[in-house]
Write a protein that holds these residues in place. Sequence first.
Motif, mmCIF file in Angstrom:
data_model
loop_
_atom_site.group_PDB
_atom_site.id
_atom_site.type_symbol
_atom_site.label_atom_id
_atom_site.label_comp_id
_atom_site.label_asym_id
_atom_site.label_seq_id
_atom_site.Cartn_x
_atom_site.Cartn_y
_atom_site.Cartn_z
ATOM 1 N N MET A 96 0.830 -1.205 0.000
ATOM 2 C CA MET A 96 0.000 0.000 0.000
ATOM 3 C C MET A 96 0.867 1.259 0.000
ATOM 4 S SD MET A 96 -1.255 2.579 2.167
ATOM 5 C CE MET A 96 -1.018 1.921 3.807
ATOM 6 N N LEU A 97 1.888 1.297 0.881
ATOM 7 C CA LEU A 97 2.773 2.456 0.907
ATOM 8 C C LEU A 97 3.544 2.592 -0.399
ATOM 9 C CD1 LEU A 97 4.215 2.374 4.549
ATOM 10 C CD2 LEU A 97 2.543 3.968 3.599
ATOM 11 N N ARG A 98 3.910 1.455 -1.001
ATOM 12 C CA ARG A 98 4.614 1.504 -2.277
ATOM 13 C C ARG A 98 3.712 2.125 -3.349
ATOM 14 N NH1 ARG A 98 8.988 -1.186 -4.021
ATOM 15 N NH2 ARG A 98 8.907 -2.556 -2.207
ATOM 16 N N ALA A 99 2.438 1.734 -3.350
ATOM 17 C CA ALA A 99 1.506 2.283 -4.340
ATOM 18 C C ALA A 99 1.350 3.793 -4.163
ATOM 19 C CB ALA A 99 0.146 1.595 -4.219
ATOM 20 N N ILE A 100 1.223 4.241 -2.914
ATOM 21 C CA ILE A 100 1.056 5.664 -2.652
ATOM 22 C C ILE A 100 2.319 6.436 -3.042
ATOM 23 C CG2 ILE A 100 0.733 7.376 -0.812
ATOM 24 C CD1 ILE A 100 -1.097 5.384 0.574
ATOM 25 N N ALA A 101 3.489 5.847 -2.757
ATOM 26 C CA ALA A 101 4.749 6.517 -3.097
ATOM 27 C C ALA A 101 4.905 6.664 -4.609
ATOM 28 C CB ALA A 101 5.921 5.735 -2.521
ATOM 29 N N ARG A 102 4.372 5.710 -5.376
ATOM 30 C CA ARG A 102 4.494 5.749 -6.837
ATOM 31 C C ARG A 102 3.389 6.568 -7.491
ATOM 32 N NH1 ARG A 102 4.174 -0.067 -8.802
ATOM 33 N NH2 ARG A 102 4.990 0.782 -10.760
ATOM 34 N N CYS A 103 2.368 6.922 -6.729
ATOM 35 C CA CYS A 103 1.197 7.598 -7.304
ATOM 36 C C CYS A 103 1.595 8.910 -7.979
ATOM 37 C CB CYS A 103 0.175 7.867 -6.198
ATOM 38 S SG CYS A 103 -1.385 8.549 -6.802
ATOM 39 N N ARG A 104 1.147 9.075 -9.217
ATOM 40 C CA ARG A 104 1.397 10.280 -10.008
ATOM 41 C C ARG A 104 2.893 10.573 -10.161
ATOM 42 N NH1 ARG A 104 -3.722 14.153 -8.293
ATOM 43 N NH2 ARG A 104 -5.202 12.447 -8.208
ATOM 44 N N THR A 105 3.653 9.502 -10.377
ATOM 45 C CA THR A 105 5.066 9.637 -10.712
ATOM 46 C C THR A 105 5.303 8.917 -12.035
ATOM 47 O OG1 THR A 105 5.807 7.592 -9.632
ATOM 48 C CG2 THR A 105 5.641 9.573 -8.252
ATOM 49 N N ALA A 106 6.499 9.097 -12.580
ATOM 50 C CA ALA A 106 6.833 8.486 -13.870
ATOM 51 C C ALA A 106 6.767 6.970 -13.823
ATOM 52 C CB ALA A 106 8.229 8.936 -14.302
ATOM 53 N N PRO A 111 4.105 17.194 -17.611
ATOM 54 C CA PRO A 111 3.778 15.771 -17.530
ATOM 55 C C PRO A 111 2.595 15.549 -16.584
ATOM 56 C CG PRO A 111 5.684 16.247 -16.175
ATOM 57 C CD PRO A 111 5.321 17.537 -16.880
ATOM 58 N N ALA A 112 1.759 14.596 -16.902
ATOM 59 C CA ALA A 112 0.641 14.209 -16.030
ATOM 60 C C ALA A 112 0.730 12.705 -15.847
ATOM 61 C CB ALA A 112 -0.692 14.611 -16.651
ATOM 62 N N TYR A 113 1.059 12.279 -14.630
ATOM 63 C CA TYR A 113 1.293 10.864 -14.384
ATOM 64 C C TYR A 113 0.043 10.185 -13.816
ATOM 65 C CZ TYR A 113 6.115 12.332 -15.008
ATOM 66 O OH TYR A 113 7.272 12.854 -15.516
ATOM 67 N N ASN A 114 -0.038 8.890 -14.021
ATOM 68 C CA ASN A 114 -1.218 8.125 -13.626
ATOM 69 C C ASN A 114 -1.322 7.981 -12.109
ATOM 70 O OD1 ASN A 114 -1.899 7.733 -16.318
ATOM 71 N ND2 ASN A 114 -0.696 5.851 -16.478
ATOM 72 N N SER A 115 -2.549 7.776 -11.653
ATOM 73 C CA SER A 115 -2.823 7.592 -10.225
ATOM 74 C C SER A 115 -2.740 6.122 -9.848
ATOM 75 C CB SER A 115 -4.218 8.121 -9.884
ATOM 76 O OG SER A 115 -4.350 9.469 -10.236
ATOM 77 N N CYS A 116 -2.484 5.872 -8.557
ATOM 78 C CA CYS A 116 -2.407 4.481 -8.088
ATOM 79 C C CYS A 116 -3.794 3.894 -7.832
ATOM 80 C CB CYS A 116 -1.566 4.404 -6.816
ATOM 81 S SG CYS A 116 -2.317 5.199 -5.364
ATOM 82 N N ARG A 117 -4.773 4.753 -7.556
ATOM 83 C CA ARG A 117 -6.158 4.363 -7.278
ATOM 84 C C ARG A 117 -6.306 3.482 -6.028
ATOM 85 N NH1 ARG A 117 -9.874 5.809 -10.937
ATOM 86 N NH2 ARG A 117 -9.138 6.563 -12.949
ATOM 87 N N ASN A 118 -5.318 3.503 -5.173
ATOM 88 C CA ASN A 118 -5.442 2.782 -3.907
ATOM 89 C C ASN A 118 -6.445 3.510 -3.014
ATOM 90 O OD1 ASN A 118 -4.684 2.132 -0.980
ATOM 91 N ND2 ASN A 118 -3.446 0.657 -2.107
ATOM 92 N N ARG A 119 -7.327 2.798 -2.357
ATOM 93 C CA ARG A 119 -8.393 3.467 -1.597
ATOM 94 C C ARG A 119 -7.867 4.154 -0.334
ATOM 95 N NH1 ARG A 119 -12.226 -0.697 1.734
ATOM 96 N NH2 ARG A 119 -10.699 -2.254 2.365
ATOM 97 N N HIS A 120 -6.599 3.917 0.018
ATOM 98 C CA HIS A 120 -6.025 4.602 1.165
ATOM 99 C C HIS A 120 -5.146 5.783 0.751
ATOM 100 C CE1 HIS A 120 -6.865 0.469 2.683
ATOM 101 N NE2 HIS A 120 -7.345 1.170 3.692
ATOM 102 N N CYS A 121 -5.048 6.046 -0.548
ATOM 103 C CA CYS A 121 -4.193 7.121 -1.037
ATOM 104 C C CYS A 121 -4.901 8.476 -0.906
ATOM 105 C CB CYS A 121 -3.812 6.872 -2.500
ATOM 106 S SG CYS A 121 -2.816 8.199 -3.216
ATOM 107 N N PRO A 122 -4.267 9.455 -0.264
ATOM 108 C CA PRO A 122 -4.911 10.771 -0.099
ATOM 109 C C PRO A 122 -5.184 11.481 -1.422
ATOM 110 C CG PRO A 122 -3.047 10.529 1.402
ATOM 111 C CD PRO A 122 -2.969 9.386 0.433
ATOM 112 N N LYS A 123 -4.427 11.138 -2.476
ATOM 113 C CA LYS A 123 -4.564 11.853 -3.744
ATOM 114 C C LYS A 123 -5.605 11.246 -4.668
ATOM 115 C CE LYS A 123 -0.109 11.352 -4.300
ATOM 116 N NZ LYS A 123 1.273 11.351 -4.815
ATOM 117 N N CYS A 124 -6.130 10.087 -4.339
ATOM 118 C CA CYS A 124 -6.962 9.348 -5.301
ATOM 119 C C CYS A 124 -8.427 9.242 -4.911
ATOM 120 C CB CYS A 124 -6.384 7.943 -5.503
ATOM 121 S SG CYS A 124 -4.828 7.917 -6.396
#
Length: 350
Positions: free
Chosen positions: A1-11, A28-41
């Motif tokens: 989960m933390l790995r997904a959040i760390a990668r969210c909206r990065t290259a 650049p606009a990078y893709n979201s991780c879509r993890n339900r615990h991610c503050p950005k998603c």
Amino acid sequence: MLRAIARCRTAELGGHLDVCRDCGYVRPAYNSCRNRHCPKCQALAQAEWIAEREDRTLPTTHFHVVFTIPSELHALARFRREDFFKALFAAVSRTLLDLGRERLEAELGATLVLHTWTRDLRFHPHVHAIVTGGGLSLDGARWVPTRQDYFMPVKQLGAVFRDRLIQGLCELWGKGVFHGFEVRGGLEQLFGRVATKSWVVYAKRPFGGATHVLRYLGRYTHRVGISNQRMVSMSDDGLVTFRTKQGKKVALPAEEFLARFVDHVLPKQFVKIRHIGLLAPSNVNTTLARARELLAGPAPAPVPVQTLMSWIEAVLVVARLEAMRCPACGGRLVPEPLPEQAGASSSDTS
């Protein structure tokens, strides 16, 4: 989960370029991780969820009721999270529906949302309930309203909730679910101690109107432990500072901050939003439809996809997410492949 959040909206997750054809601006606009615990998603998921709930919101007063548990039960909740949270939902549901039938002789409707955090990210399981200000009479003949400014006595809600949850936990204990949990005096004494306490249930001021209900409810359904807006800084010595409430801030070592954050990760596939009574999925075409008929609120017409998407887009803009407008000249940004993707695509076709 933390790995997904760390990668969210990065290259690392890929993406595209937003290009302005008017002034040449590129970002650049990078893709979201879509993890339900991610503050950005959460904004898009929240907007889509609200749109789907429009045809199930009754045109009546609603109350916001919060059910909390004593701190003595927090360790038990951590020990068997999924079983405890299920028992918590069941206790809240039984409390609301039983008291609705007893006091109003009616079936209430409610949406329940589980939260597990305080503003400084400590573990504190509690349930937010958005409850109809009244219900369908048990014979289905009329709508029985509560008072406009008063739901039910909070002391009675707290007492019934306490009894229902302790009963549910005792049943789990009898099935061996809490085997291996250690506490001073054992579980029997623990349940005895919390049974003598007054449990805190509080009702916030009522509000009316379907639109207001949905907007208010959306603040709770897809919220996670902390949002990006509350983050202040991370110092060179590893202290993470974030805002709590009333202008206050907390600074924690990075390890402690992450430990508190992951303490609120829900069990896999656990459903944290539940609908009960009139709003239960099985009642959509029966008692819910009857309640709407009695309240003289016809079901809204289906929302066309085009309208729905434009509404979601508007919500995203309000939520301060990046809109497709050039920050340099105000022109429209057009998505184009990233250079690496464009190169890969040309080599595939050659």
